[in-house]
Design an enzyme around this catalytic site. Structure first.
Site, PDB file in Angstrom:
ATOM      1  CB  CYS A 100      -0.879  -0.047   1.160  1.00 24.41           C
ATOM      2  SG  CYS A 100      -0.345  -0.326   2.888  1.00 24.41           S
ATOM      3  CB  SER A 145       3.088   0.145   5.267  1.00 24.75           C
ATOM      4  OG  SER A 145       4.456   0.070   5.888  1.00 24.75           O
ATOM      5  CG  ASP A 146       6.572   2.657  -0.085  1.00 25.02           C
ATOM      6  OD1 ASP A 146       7.505   2.333   0.499  1.00 25.02           O
ATOM      7  OD2 ASP A 146       6.206   3.289  -0.919  1.00 25.02           O
ATOM      8  CB  CYS A 147       9.861   1.979   4.014  1.00 24.51           C
ATOM      9  SG  CYS A 147      10.303   0.576   3.295  1.00 24.51           S
ATOM     10  CB  ALA A 193       2.908   4.122   4.156  1.00 21.50           C
TER      11      ALA A 193
END
Length: 751
Positions: free
Chosen positions: A238, A271-273, A275
């Site tokens: 995401c 998650s994207d890092c 996020a």
């Protein structure tokens, strides 16, 4: 009759009892004869709650009392393996591979990448690098987007087909022979409607994408649907942004209802890092960090690449009623399932992928594949003087000039690994020229800082010495400016124009490079061929008009120079096609980077661009060849029927002498089918629609070859203004274009 659930429970009890009789010391989760759901359930039952929470972070710690090793989630594999100790093969940036329009090639690249990931993992002690955050499944819908070159282009159909092959290659390999174990876990990114880094006063960390239901269904969701249903991707990342007011990593609507409930996705979401932190820090969607972290987990974000879960998800969150242990078990269960599918807890001899040796890494076979990918990606833009391919009987001296001509780093794009075998355009041309007894000289010609006049004078002198000039210019996706800010470095290449966290402001070349090309062309009488190295669309109207020939070389990977030489010397007939529209320079002034609507105003991509308001310089799908390709005939079966029925289309093409001094003996051709109709308003159907494509290979001059393609029912539908997928009865034209030769079309009827 016993219910299915009762029968399953009895089966599980029987299997557990059987295991206990055979070996009382072997816990069920370690028994590879049991179904994975049974093993996961047992492992969850023996884990303590304080052991579960740390497993929800991307660096999952070891659990010594159970003999479970540390597991590191997430490696980059956009066009080669990145995070490791040592070298790896670096293939062309995905936008370049997209220009090949070759599904089989993409599958082979992904297979090589997954081979190398396994080879590396089998040579180390911990479990690292088997869950990869690739491919980038977003569409290149905005020309200024700094990460568009990570994608497979602007077309929904092209992106679906190539993303699917990359995911399959990562998870299964080229020819899957068994389904029990995953080769890798593919995690397409960045879900959802992600197309902005930093532009027009916004950054990706707090940008809210306002997207209509129609645009979601028509443009932004189809690649994701194909990723989880057609390709069976086991992961999804995401993204940082919000969609319609809700941060994607906190959105139950998208992560649970759309992905899991509607499309039966059973894999994990990461998650994207950073996020998850963005939910409260950037978006300010939820003010309390612990509440926000709990919301992300319950919404469907199983894994946190960041520190939010480490800090805020613990026993106090359960006591506060923010989440339950069942919430934790649901997320962790999905993560553990994939670790079992990768074979982590099973003996090595049970997992075929564990037999792949480290010798596959950057092997000669993979380097040859990288060279093939480079030459297949090259797009011949112009050959007006018929100088290509080189006439080695007349050419005895070649000048290779420009800031990208001998720059090893610019060829690699971003998210790349390490290699000690990069072939630049200068090196590739020089190596090939030696076979013909041709001399080659190099000059940089221009730099961002330093003695630019001296560099230009040297380049002109080398050009005057030569029989033909190859000028290499373009953009850069390098992560840092390197040494360009060092005043002592007068040979510096240019810093990035397009990369993560940096969107473009213009579509033209950096002005120093554009001025250099113009000055070189005006000051030398030697013919000049342009090689453009870039990822996103570039506005090169002057160059296309005044240079004597032009090719698009992309960030072509470690073998870019070899692939380029293959094309320039006629060892390969270029067959690449543009995966995006080449807009005019002023296009960026007509549309905001934050705009998400596709068919309003000047419009976006080949489908919805207003051709009168902003005619493109070159169209999506454009590409020339040294040969002439004629489409002799087409047949559609059935010609008439409902939109729910797929159409089979046969196309016969013929290869003949064409637009070149010398036409190579054999060549490849992209057979593409385009759907047009007057039955549906253009605002809904678009200008045209790519419906199917394939690539015929190794066709000799004078020969014909027939390809069979399928137009799926989905291509016969369109999205109405409310976001419904519908069809309209009537006549639809299926067209197939030749190159320098005849095109053909047929009409099908939807009843």
């Amino acid at each position: 009759r016993w219910s299915r659930s009762l029968r399953m429970r009895l089966l599980v009890l029987f299997l557990l009892a059987f295991v206990g009789c055979g070996d009382s010391v072997l816990p069920p989760w370690k028994n590879y004869t049991l179904p994975i759901p049974v093993r996961v359930k047992n492992l969850l039952s023996v884990l303590k709650i304080e052991e579960k929470f740390p497993q929800l972070s991307s660096n999952a710690p070891a659990i010594p009392r159970l003999g479970i090793k540390q597991f590191k989630w997430g490696n980059e594999a956009l066009h080669g393996i990145v995070n490791h100790n040592g070298y790896a093969t670096i293939f062309p940036q995905p936008i370049g591979t997209a220009a090949s329009w070759d599904k089989e090639l993409v599958r082979k690249i992904a297979t090589a990448v997954s081979d190398e990931a396994r080879g590396m993992n089998n040579n180390q002690s911990d479990w690292y690098g088997l869950t990869v955050w690739a491919p980038n499944a977003n569409l290149f819908t905005h020309a200024r987007w700094g990460r568009g070159h990570e994608t497979y282009g602007e077309s929904v159909h092209l992106a679906i087909e190539l993303n699917t092959q990359y995911i399959l290659g990562l998870q299964q390999g080229e020819y899957p022979t068994q389904q029990k174990y995953l080769k890798l876990v593919s995690t397409p990114k960045h879900f959802l409607a992600y197309q902005l880094e930093e532009a027009d006063g916004y950054t990706r960390f707090y940008f809210n994408a306002n997207v209509s239901q129609r645009d979601l269904v028509d443009t932004y969701l189809p690649v994701w649907e194909a990723s989880v249903k057609k390709a069976n991707a086991e992961g999804v990342m995401c993204s940082y942004n919000s969609v319609n007011g809700v941060p994607n990593c906190a959105s139950k609507k998208w992560l649970t209802q759309w992905l899991r409930d509607e499309h039966k996705f059973s894999g994990y979401v990461t998650s994207d890092c950073g996020a998850v932190e963005g939910i409260w820090h950037s978006h300010r969607y939820i003010k309390d960090p612990q509440v926000a972290a709990a919301q992300a987990l319950k919404a469907g974000t199983d894994l946190d690449c960041g520190s939010a879960y480490k800090k805020y998800l613990n026993a106090t969150a359960i006591k506060a009623g923010l989440l339950t242990e069942q919430d934790v078990d649901s997320a962790l269960g999905r993560l553990l399932t994939l670790r079992f599918k990768l074979g982590e807890f099973d003996p090595d001899h049970m997992v075929p992928w564990k037999q792949i040796p480290p010798s596959v890494v950057n092997s000669a076979k993979h380097r040859q594949l990288a060279r093939q990918a480079s030459r297949e990606s090259i797009v011949l833009l112009d050959n007006k003087k018929k100088l290509l391919p080189f006439d080695t009987k007349k050419i005895k001296r070649i000048a290779v000039v420009g800031p990208s001509a001998n720059d090893t780093f610019v060829l690699l794009g971003n998210y790349h690994g390490q290699t000690d075998k990069i072939v630049t355009p200068f090196a590739g041309i020089q190596q090939r020229a030696k076979q013909e007894g041709i001399e080659v000289q190099w000059a940089q010609g221009v730099a961002e800082i330093g003695d630019g006049l001296w560099l230009q004078q040297k380049a002109v002198a080398v050009a005057d010495w030569a029989d033909i000039v190859v000028v290499c210019v373009g953009l850069s996706a390098r992560k840092t400016p390197g040494s360009c800010y060092d005043p002592k470095n007068k040979y510096c290449v240019f810093p990035a124009q397009e990369k993560e966290a940096l969107d473009r402001t213009v579509l033209t070349l950096p002005h120093e490079q554009s001025d250099f090309v113009k000055g070189l062309k005006m000051r030398t009488k030697t013919p000049v061929v342009g090689v453009f190295i870039n990822g996103g669309p570039i506005a090169i109207d002057w160059e296309l008009e005044h240079l004597d020939g032009s090719v698009l070389g992309w960030y072509g990977g470690e073998e870019m120079g070899s692939g380029l030489a293959d094309v320039l010397f006629g060892d390969y007939d270029p067959a690449g096609r543009l995966p995006w529209t080449m807009y005019s320079a002023n296009y960026v002034n007509k549309i905001a980077a934050t705009a998400m609507t596709m068919n309003v105003g000047v419009g976006r991509t080949y489908r919805y661009l207003d051709l009168e308001m902003s005619p493109p310089r070159l169209a999506f799908g454009y590409g020339q060849s040294y040969a002439a390709w004629h489409v002799l005939n087409m047949k559609v079966t059935p010609e008439s029927g409902p939109s729910s029925v797929a159409r089979t289309v046969t196309v016969t093409v013929k290869r003949e002498q064409g637009n070149a001094g010398t036409t190579p003996a054999v060549g490849d051709f992209v057979v593409s089918l385009w759907l047009e109709t007057g039955e549906v308003p253009a605002k809904l159907w678009g200008n045209t629609k790519l419906a199917a494509f394939t690539k015929v290979k190794g066709v000799k001059t004078g020969e014909t070859q027939t390809a069979t393609l399928t137009i799926e029912p989905e291509s016969l539908h369109y999205t109405d203004s409310e976001g419904n997928r519908v069809s309209t009865p009537g006549q639809y034209v299926v067209a197939c274009d030749g190159i320098g030769g005849a095109s053909s079309s047929v009409t099908l009827t939807i009843t």
